[in-house]
Enzyme design. Sequence first.
Site, PDB file in Angstrom:
ATOM      1  N   GLU A  41       0.866  -1.177   0.000  1.00  0.00           N
ATOM      2  CA  GLU A  41       0.000   0.000   0.000  1.00  0.00           C
ATOM      3  C   GLU A  41       0.903   1.228   0.000  1.00  0.00           C
ATOM      4  O   GLU A  41       1.808   1.324   0.837  1.00  0.00           O
ATOM      5  CB  GLU A  41      -0.912   0.026   1.226  1.00  0.00           C
ATOM      6  CG  GLU A  41      -1.835   1.234   1.226  1.00  0.00           C
ATOM      7  CD  GLU A  41      -2.718   1.332   2.464  1.00  0.00           C
ATOM      8  OE1 GLU A  41      -3.457   2.327   2.572  1.00  0.00           O
ATOM      9  OE2 GLU A  41      -2.656   0.428   3.318  1.00  0.00           O
ATOM     10  N   ARG A 266       6.783 -12.666   9.691  1.00  0.00           N
ATOM     11  CA  ARG A 266       7.323 -11.367   9.316  1.00  0.00           C
ATOM     12  C   ARG A 266       8.677 -11.161   9.963  1.00  0.00           C
ATOM     13  O   ARG A 266       9.039 -11.848  10.925  1.00  0.00           O
ATOM     14  CB  ARG A 266       6.364 -10.250   9.708  1.00  0.00           C
ATOM     15  CG  ARG A 266       6.161 -10.069  11.195  1.00  0.00           C
ATOM     16  CD  ARG A 266       5.102  -9.028  11.475  1.00  0.00           C
ATOM     17  NE  ARG A 266       5.428  -7.768  10.845  1.00  0.00           N
ATOM     18  CZ  ARG A 266       4.558  -6.767  10.696  1.00  0.00           C
ATOM     19  NH1 ARG A 266       3.311  -6.911  11.117  1.00  0.00           N
ATOM     20  NH2 ARG A 266       4.915  -5.629  10.124  1.00  0.00           N
ATOM     21  N   LYS A 276       4.653   1.450  10.142  1.00  0.00           N
ATOM     22  CA  LYS A 276       4.693   2.641   9.291  1.00  0.00           C
ATOM     23  C   LYS A 276       4.133   3.858  10.030  1.00  0.00           C
ATOM     24  O   LYS A 276       4.627   4.972   9.886  1.00  0.00           O
ATOM     25  CB  LYS A 276       3.878   2.405   8.014  1.00  0.00           C
ATOM     26  CG  LYS A 276       4.565   1.583   6.950  1.00  0.00           C
ATOM     27  CD  LYS A 276       3.671   1.569   5.713  1.00  0.00           C
ATOM     28  CE  LYS A 276       4.187   0.642   4.639  1.00  0.00           C
ATOM     29  NZ  LYS A 276       3.274   0.592   3.478  1.00  0.00           N
TER      30      LYS A 276
END
Length: 545
Positions: A41, A266, A276
């Site tokens: 994104e 992850r 983020k």
Amino acid sequence: MPNEQNEKSKSEGKNFIYNIIEEDIKNNKNEGKIITRFPPEPNGYLHIGHAKAICLSFSAAAKYGGKCNLRFDDTNPANEDMEYVNSIEEDVKWLGFSWDKKFWASDYFEKMYECAEKLIQTGDAYVCDLNADEIRETRGTLTEPGVDSPYRNRTIDENLKLFREMREGKFEDGSKVLRAKIDMSSSNINMRDPVIYRIARIHHHNTGDDWCIYPMYDFAHPLEDAIEGVTHSLCTLEFEDHRPLYDWFLEKLKWPNPPRQIEFARLNLTGTIMSKRKLKKLVDEGKVSGWDDPRMPTIAGIRRRGYTPASIRKFCDDIGVAKSNSIVDTAMLESCIRDDLKEVVVSKNVVFDPIKVVITNYPEEGEELMEIENNRNNEALGSRKVPFSRELYVDGEDFMMNPVKKYFRLFKGNEVRFKGAYFIKCNDVVTDDEGKVIELLCTYDPETRSGSGFDGRKVKGTIHWIDKRTAVKIDVNEYEDLFIKDGDEMKFNEGSKIRRECFAEPSIEEMNPGDKVQFFRHGYYTKDEDGSFNRITPLKSSWKK
């Protein structure tokens, strides 16, 4: 820089994802085709965790002769920006990868809308008037089922009419949503009638003001994969609980050859965070110089810090692919960059906290050029000539007024070798009124010049030096962890950057921004765009292979 699409995986071992892909190929699923994707994104800069996802998706496609696409998941225009799009493309290319095709999720808005109407027509979706708080309150808990919306049993015709009016902009933002009709008592909370469309009058960089309703990620994600013909949708573990919903949408829409979602752990590193939102807060508050601040775990920051694409790819390969989350020691990443640089960069003499040395028996106007090797690990890099004269600088750590046991560097009465030059003996120390060392008065032995074949007495210490006449002042940035533990929280480390003024040999001025160098006995550094030098990593590692 190698193109990973034409490069087979360096790892000879198998991971569970490769095993799944090989089984699918064996069973001729999707006619043996392999298509993966990297779907960021564009709401921030990519970080080191994304590097693992990039390497995995592109390398899996390359290993099995498939294709990997880049898709911008731009379904939430409130937080997205073309600046992030450009940075993402640059990061992927810098890591050494080339995508087969570039897609935008927003290109599928019309198709997604059609799919939503199909769900309404099959009785699998309904328009709900509950607001976000009310939906949250009625969703239930891990131990208690949710409560049906009072709008759950609207007729298909009524739902179609309302959904079309949502698209036409007849309702206020947040006043209505479209929800999937699944099971409010499901043990998986994600299956309790999730929202799949919301009203949001936000200008979109790609579609402008054509839409005032936008799909939610859980609905858009499987459709994007399916539309693009993705065969293996590789995701991090937080999507594992969403997989039943991913499959549910494609099943209800009767999508042929649906993609297969596979989750992997992850990447988390010690001393930093990968959020983020929290990283953006540091940028917005000015606590870092930007997304590419060398302390940031962003790929842009790591690149500016001086890491190489090869070292990042090796790191991602070394940590492997796991099914459970863990925290990787940053020292492992540092080990990879050391391995990549140790035989390819030259060394320079740079002194920190300089102390003046006067060689009292050296000619006052005398000057020599000393031959010093550029890289002790690689003779092919040759040598360089470094000026030497009566007055020099040595590193502050290379002198001790009251030496501890096994200290073999400079102290009064001790003799050491100045690397590439002579044996130097410290005879006296000059201090100011407060006891601070001003200069060291030394003598040299002209018979001991390096390379002369001198085979007399031995010394235990060898130190580096800088000629005072030709010394170049440089600014050096040294970095510590960006975040430190504060109880159960991670807080910003105010001492994460230390700027120092140092002296370097004159050849340092030949370096260009981005060039990498070893400061002898200190570590690896790179020249920054502003002319200063960023420490990439110290020489010593705390990580054991």
